[in-house]
Each structure stands twice: as structure tokens, then as C-alpha cells.
Motif scaffolding. Structure first.
Motif, PDB file in Angstrom:
ATOM      1  N   ASN A   1       0.827  -1.204   0.000  1.00  9.29           N
ATOM      2  CA  ASN A   1       0.000   0.000   0.000  1.00  9.29           C
ATOM      3  C   ASN A   1       0.862   1.257   0.000  1.00  9.29           C
ATOM      4  O   ASN A   1       0.531   2.252  -0.648  1.00  9.29           O
ATOM      5  N   PHE A   2       1.992   1.202   0.728  1.00  6.41           N
ATOM      6  CA  PHE A   2       2.912   2.342   0.722  1.00  6.41           C
ATOM      7  C   PHE A   2       3.432   2.590  -0.691  1.00  6.41           C
ATOM      8  O   PHE A   2       3.447   3.731  -1.172  1.00  6.41           O
ATOM      9  N   SER A   3       3.848   1.524  -1.364  1.00  4.49           N
ATOM     10  CA  SER A   3       4.424   1.664  -2.704  1.00  4.49           C
ATOM     11  C   SER A   3       3.424   2.222  -3.703  1.00  4.49           C
ATOM     12  O   SER A   3       3.797   2.958  -4.630  1.00  4.49           O
ATOM     13  N   SER A   4       2.146   1.893  -3.541  1.00  2.09           N
ATOM     14  CA  SER A   4       1.125   2.351  -4.495  1.00  2.09           C
ATOM     15  C   SER A   4       0.574   3.731  -4.160  1.00  2.09           C
ATOM     16  O   SER A   4      -0.192   4.297  -4.941  1.00  2.09           O
ATOM     17  N   THR A   5       0.979   4.289  -3.021  1.00  4.56           N
ATOM     18  CA  THR A   5       0.502   5.614  -2.619  1.00  4.56           C
ATOM     19  C   THR A   5       1.182   6.699  -3.453  1.00  4.56           C
ATOM     20  O   THR A   5       2.385   6.631  -3.719  1.00  4.56           O
ATOM     21  N   ASP A   6       0.429   7.682  -3.888  1.00  6.10           N
ATOM     22  CA  ASP A   6       0.990   8.785  -4.668  1.00  6.10           C
ATOM     23  C   ASP A   6       1.810   9.724  -3.781  1.00  6.10           C
ATOM     24  O   ASP A   6       1.484   9.950  -2.610  1.00  6.10           O
ATOM     25  N   ARG A   7       2.851  10.284  -4.369  1.00  9.02           N
ATOM     26  CA  ARG A   7       3.659  11.262  -3.649  1.00  9.02           C
ATOM     27  C   ARG A   7       2.956  12.608  -3.585  1.00  9.02           C
ATOM     28  O   ARG A   7       2.174  12.967  -4.469  1.00  9.02           O
ATOM     29  N   ILE A   8       3.285  13.375  -2.550  1.00  6.86           N
ATOM     30  CA  ILE A   8       2.763  14.730  -2.391  1.00  6.86           C
ATOM     31  C   ILE A   8       3.927  15.700  -2.554  1.00  6.86           C
ATOM     32  O   ILE A   8       4.958  15.559  -1.886  1.00  6.86           O
ATOM     33  N   PRO A   9       3.827  16.689  -3.434  1.00  2.62           N
ATOM     34  CA  PRO A   9       4.932  17.643  -3.606  1.00  2.62           C
ATOM     35  C   PRO A   9       5.078  18.568  -2.402  1.00  2.62           C
ATOM     36  O   PRO A   9       4.098  18.889  -1.722  1.00  2.62           O
ATOM     37  N   ILE A  10       6.289  18.958  -2.153  1.00  2.00           N
ATOM     38  CA  ILE A  10       6.597  19.961  -1.127  1.00  2.00           C
ATOM     39  C   ILE A  10       7.066  21.205  -1.852  1.00  2.00           C
ATOM     40  O   ILE A  10       8.108  21.201  -2.495  1.00  2.00           O
ATOM     41  N   TYR A  11       6.291  22.269  -1.774  1.00  2.00           N
ATOM     42  CA  TYR A  11       6.674  23.473  -2.528  1.00  2.00           C
ATOM     43  C   TYR A  11       6.338  24.771  -1.810  1.00  2.00           C
ATOM     44  O   TYR A  11       6.547  25.847  -2.353  1.00  2.00           O
ATOM     45  N   HIS A  12       5.841  24.692  -0.581  1.00  2.00           N
ATOM     46  CA  HIS A  12       5.429  25.916   0.087  1.00  2.00           C
ATOM     47  C   HIS A  12       6.585  26.671   0.735  1.00  2.00           C
ATOM     48  O   HIS A  12       6.452  27.835   1.075  1.00  2.00           O
ATOM     49  N   CYS A  13       7.733  26.007   0.934  1.00  2.00           N
ATOM     50  CA  CYS A  13       8.849  26.659   1.599  1.00  2.00           C
ATOM     51  C   CYS A  13       9.341  27.853   0.786  1.00  2.00           C
ATOM     52  O   CYS A  13       9.653  27.720  -0.400  1.00  2.00           O
ATOM     53  N   GLY A  14       9.393  29.001   1.424  1.00  2.00           N
ATOM     54  CA  GLY A  14       9.856  30.213   0.760  1.00  2.00           C
ATOM     55  C   GLY A  14       8.765  30.946   0.012  1.00  2.00           C
ATOM     56  O   GLY A  14       8.948  32.078  -0.427  1.00  2.00           O
ATOM     57  N   GLY A  15       7.604  30.310  -0.162  1.00  2.00           N
ATOM     58  CA  GLY A  15       6.481  30.978  -0.797  1.00  2.00           C
ATOM     59  C   GLY A  15       6.671  31.262  -2.271  1.00  2.00           C
ATOM     60  O   GLY A  15       5.940  32.068  -2.851  1.00  2.00           O
ATOM     61  N   ASP A  16       7.643  30.603  -2.942  1.00  2.00           N
ATOM     62  CA  ASP A  16       7.903  30.891  -4.349  1.00  2.00           C
ATOM     63  C   ASP A  16       7.224  29.893  -5.288  1.00  2.00           C
ATOM     64  O   ASP A  16       7.341  30.004  -6.504  1.00  2.00           O
ATOM     65  N   GLY A  17       6.545  28.906  -4.725  1.00  2.00           N
ATOM     66  CA  GLY A  17       5.827  27.948  -5.560  1.00  2.00           C
ATOM     67  C   GLY A  17       6.700  26.941  -6.263  1.00  2.00           C
ATOM     68  O   GLY A  17       6.213  26.158  -7.078  1.00  2.00           O
ATOM     69  N   VAL A  18       7.997  26.934  -5.965  1.00  2.00           N
ATOM     70  CA  VAL A  18       8.924  26.002  -6.609  1.00  2.00           C
ATOM     71  C   VAL A  18       8.902  24.667  -5.863  1.00  2.00           C
ATOM     72  O   VAL A  18       8.919  24.632  -4.634  1.00  2.00           O
ATOM     73  N   THR A  19       8.876  23.575  -6.608  1.00  2.00           N
ATOM     74  CA  THR A  19       8.867  22.250  -5.995  1.00  2.00           C
ATOM     75  C   THR A  19      10.204  21.998  -5.295  1.00  2.00           C
ATOM     76  O   THR A  19      11.264  22.047  -5.912  1.00  2.00           O
ATOM     77  N   LYS A  20      10.146  21.731  -4.001  1.00  2.00           N
ATOM     78  CA  LYS A  20      11.357  21.513  -3.210  1.00  2.00           C
ATOM     79  C   LYS A  20      11.575  20.040  -2.861  1.00  2.00           C
ATOM     80  O   LYS A  20      12.630  19.678  -2.355  1.00  2.00           O
ATOM     81  N   GLY A  21      10.574  19.221  -3.111  1.00  2.00           N
ATOM     82  CA  GLY A  21      10.706  17.806  -2.785  1.00  2.00           C
ATOM     83  C   GLY A  21       9.377  17.095  -2.896  1.00  2.00           C
ATOM     84  O   GLY A  21       8.384  17.667  -3.381  1.00  2.00           O
ATOM     85  N   PHE A  22       9.371  15.853  -2.464  1.00  2.00           N
ATOM     86  CA  PHE A  22       8.149  15.044  -2.456  1.00  2.00           C
ATOM     87  C   PHE A  22       8.138  14.216  -1.172  1.00  2.00           C
ATOM     88  O   PHE A  22       9.180  13.924  -0.589  1.00  2.00           O
ATOM     89  N   THR A  23       6.953  13.829  -0.765  1.00  2.00           N
ATOM     90  CA  THR A  23       6.825  12.944   0.380  1.00  2.00           C
ATOM     91  C   THR A  23       5.621  12.043   0.192  1.00  2.00           C
ATOM     92  O   THR A  23       4.681  12.391  -0.535  1.00  2.00           O
ATOM     93  N   LYS A  24       5.677  10.875   0.806  1.00  2.00           N
ATOM     94  CA  LYS A  24       4.498  10.031   0.868  1.00  2.00           C
ATOM     95  C   LYS A  24       4.551   9.189   2.129  1.00  2.00           C
ATOM     96  O   LYS A  24       5.630   8.909   2.677  1.00  2.00           O
ATOM     97  N   SER A  25       3.367   8.819   2.592  1.00  2.00           N
ATOM     98  CA  SER A  25       3.252   8.077   3.840  1.00  2.00           C
ATOM     99  C   SER A  25       2.155   7.036   3.723  1.00  2.00           C
ATOM    100  O   SER A  25       1.163   7.232   3.014  1.00  2.00           O
ATOM    101  N   TYR A  26       2.361   5.961   4.424  1.00  2.00           N
ATOM    102  CA  TYR A  26       1.281   5.001   4.645  1.00  2.00           C
ATOM    103  C   TYR A  26       1.437   4.485   6.064  1.00  2.00           C
ATOM    104  O   TYR A  26       2.492   3.958   6.429  1.00  2.00           O
TER     105      TYR A  26
END
Length: 264
Positions: free
Chosen positions: A200-225
Motif C-alpha cells: 500500500n505504501f508503494s502504491s501511494t501517490d507522492r505529495i509535492p513539497i513546494y510551500h517553503c519560501g512561498g515561491d511555488g517552486v517544488t522543493k521535494g516530495f513525500t508520501k506516507s502510509y
């Protein structure tokens, strides 16, 4: 982890086919030593693999694959290659943090003396109020590495499986530009877990991290199960808090369940 080094560097043009083949022979040796329980010997072979890859890649920086070793003051390791002490590269890396004038800039080393040594042995030590005067940050790194040489190459998959089964939160994070702890290798390691939630973890979609700095640039990804969490941190090498401090702080906030930190 070291099995991912050569394929990753081949994809990035830092190794050619010959380099990959040379690395393969050493990784197979390491694999056999691990299977035989010869973990100290596997650590020695890991050191040989580092030396071989350094030579074949024209001294790629193991802590930032976009650089040559020695280009980044925070992870300067070029001088070690000729000394044959690759096994102690990490402790030397910590030494370079302490000795780099100004810590290399970009927020590196905010201590009173302008380096991480002054920070950790100064304001941080004072803030914690529990560290004896005769104990200094980084002073034990070489001794610790040598003492753990027999444990260094153990996979620890079963131990993490046990933690996950008991409901303990486990977080894995990697800087995109790190080689010594390459994301490619970390993903392969996670795929070997026997944890019941892995599919289930492997099939979970990643969530982008882009709020840092408020510039809207993608800074990373994360996913959890459930209690397994994985972070892909872009634009960062081995020293994630230096290269992506906002993302690192957000991650720590999530791990410690501190909303005030997480929303920074």
C-alpha cells in the motif's frame, strides 16, 4: 546502498561502462561478504569501492554528485583520496565542517566563530546545559566509526520491519544530490521490507513539497502510509539541513508532530 552508486553515476555520465563493470566486481564481493556474515571485511571492501569510483569518476563528490570532491567547502574530501583513507571519509567530512572558514556560506555554520564547530560547541552546548565541558562536538567521530566497523554494512531490514510492525513511526529521507546515501539505494532498501503495509505504501501517490519560501517552486516530495514516511528532497546533497533548511524544518515538524514548526 553502495550497489546503487555505479548505475546512478552512469546515468549522470560520471562513470562509463568500464567504470560500472569495475564497480560491479567489487559490489558482488561485498554482497558475498555480507551473506557470509563478514561485515568487517565488507566495510573494508566498501572503502575499496569508494576509492575505485573516485578514481573512475574523476573524484565525484560523494556528498553532492554535481560537484568534484573538494569544490564544496562543507564536504571537502579531495585530499583523502591520495591518503587511502576513504573508510574514514565521513568523519573527515565532519572535520571539514569544523575547519571550513565561514562554513562555506549559504547559512553554513552560524556559530559565533562562523563555523559549525563554534555553533555546536558554543551556543548549542550552552542551550542544552547537559554536555560536560570536556566533551566536544565531533571529537568522537573517528572512534565511533572504528568501533562500528562491524555493524556498518548490516542491512537492518528485519529491525525496521519490527519497528513498523510495532507501530513505531519510521521516516526515511534523502537528498537528491547525495551519493553516499543515494535515494536510488534507499528506495531499493525500502522495497526489501517484509512489512505488511509495504504494498500500500508503494502504491501511494507522492505529495509535492513546494510551500517553503512561498515561491511555488517544488522543493521535494513525500508520501506516507500508516507509520512509514519517505521524503525525496530536491536540490540537496548529504547535508540536507544546510542545502534545504526550510524543507528540513518542515520534515522535523512532521516527525515531531509540531504543527507550529511544520507550517513554517
Amino acid at each position: 546502498m553502495q550497489f546503487s552508486w555505479a548505475p546512478l553515476l552512469k546515468d549522470l555520465s560520471r562513470l562509463d561502462t568500464n567504470g560500472v563493470q569495475n564497480a560491479k566486481s567489487l559490489t558482488q564481493k561485498i554482497k558475498q561478504q555480507i551473506e557470509n556474515g563478514e561485515f568487517g571485511d565488507a566495510t573494508d571492501s566498501w572503502s575499496d569501492l569508494e576509492d575505485m569510483i573516485s578514481s573512475s569518476s574523476s573524484s565525484v563528490d560523494f556528498y553532492n554528485i554535481l560537484l568534484d570532491s573538494g569544490m564544496d567547502p562543507v564536504s571537502s574530501t579531495a585530499a583523502e583520496l591520495s591518503e587511502g583513507v576513504a573508510m574514514k571519509r565521513y568523519s573527515r567530512y565532519l572535520d571539514s565542517l569544523r575547519s571550513s572558514p565561514g562554513g562555506g556560506g549559504g547559512g553554513r555554520g552560524a556559530g559565533s566563530g562562523g563555523d559549525i564547530d563554534s555553533l555546536m560547541n558554543g551556543s548549542i552546548k550552552k542551550k542544552l546545559k547537559i554536555i560536560p565541558e570536556n566533551v566536544t562536538w565531533g571529537g568522537q567521530s573517528g572512534l565511533v566509526f572504528n568501533s562500528l566497523a562491524g555493524d556498518f554494512m548490516k542491512p537492518r531490514i528485519s529491525e525496521v520491519d519490527e519497528l513498523l510492525a510495532k507501530g513505531v513511526n519510521v521516516t526515511v529521507y534523502n537528498g537528491q544530490l547525495d551519493l553516499i546515501c543515494a535515494t536510488k539505494g534507499a528506495e531499493a532498501w525500502v522495497d526489501k521490507l517484509k512489512w505488511e503495509g509495504l504494498k500500500n505504501f508503494s502504491s501511494t501517490d507522492r505529495i509535492p513539497i513546494y510551500h517553503c519560501g512561498g515561491d511555488g517552486v517544488t522543493k521535494g516530495f513525500t508520501k506516507s502510509y500508516r507509520n512509514l514516511h519517505f521524503y525525496w528532497i530536491l536540490g540537496a546533497g548529504h547535508f540536507v539541513p544546510v542545502d534545504q533548511p526550510c524543507v528540513a524544518l518542515t520534515m522535523v515538524g512532521a516527525i515531531t508532530q509540531s504543527p507550529r514548526i511544520s507550517s513554517t
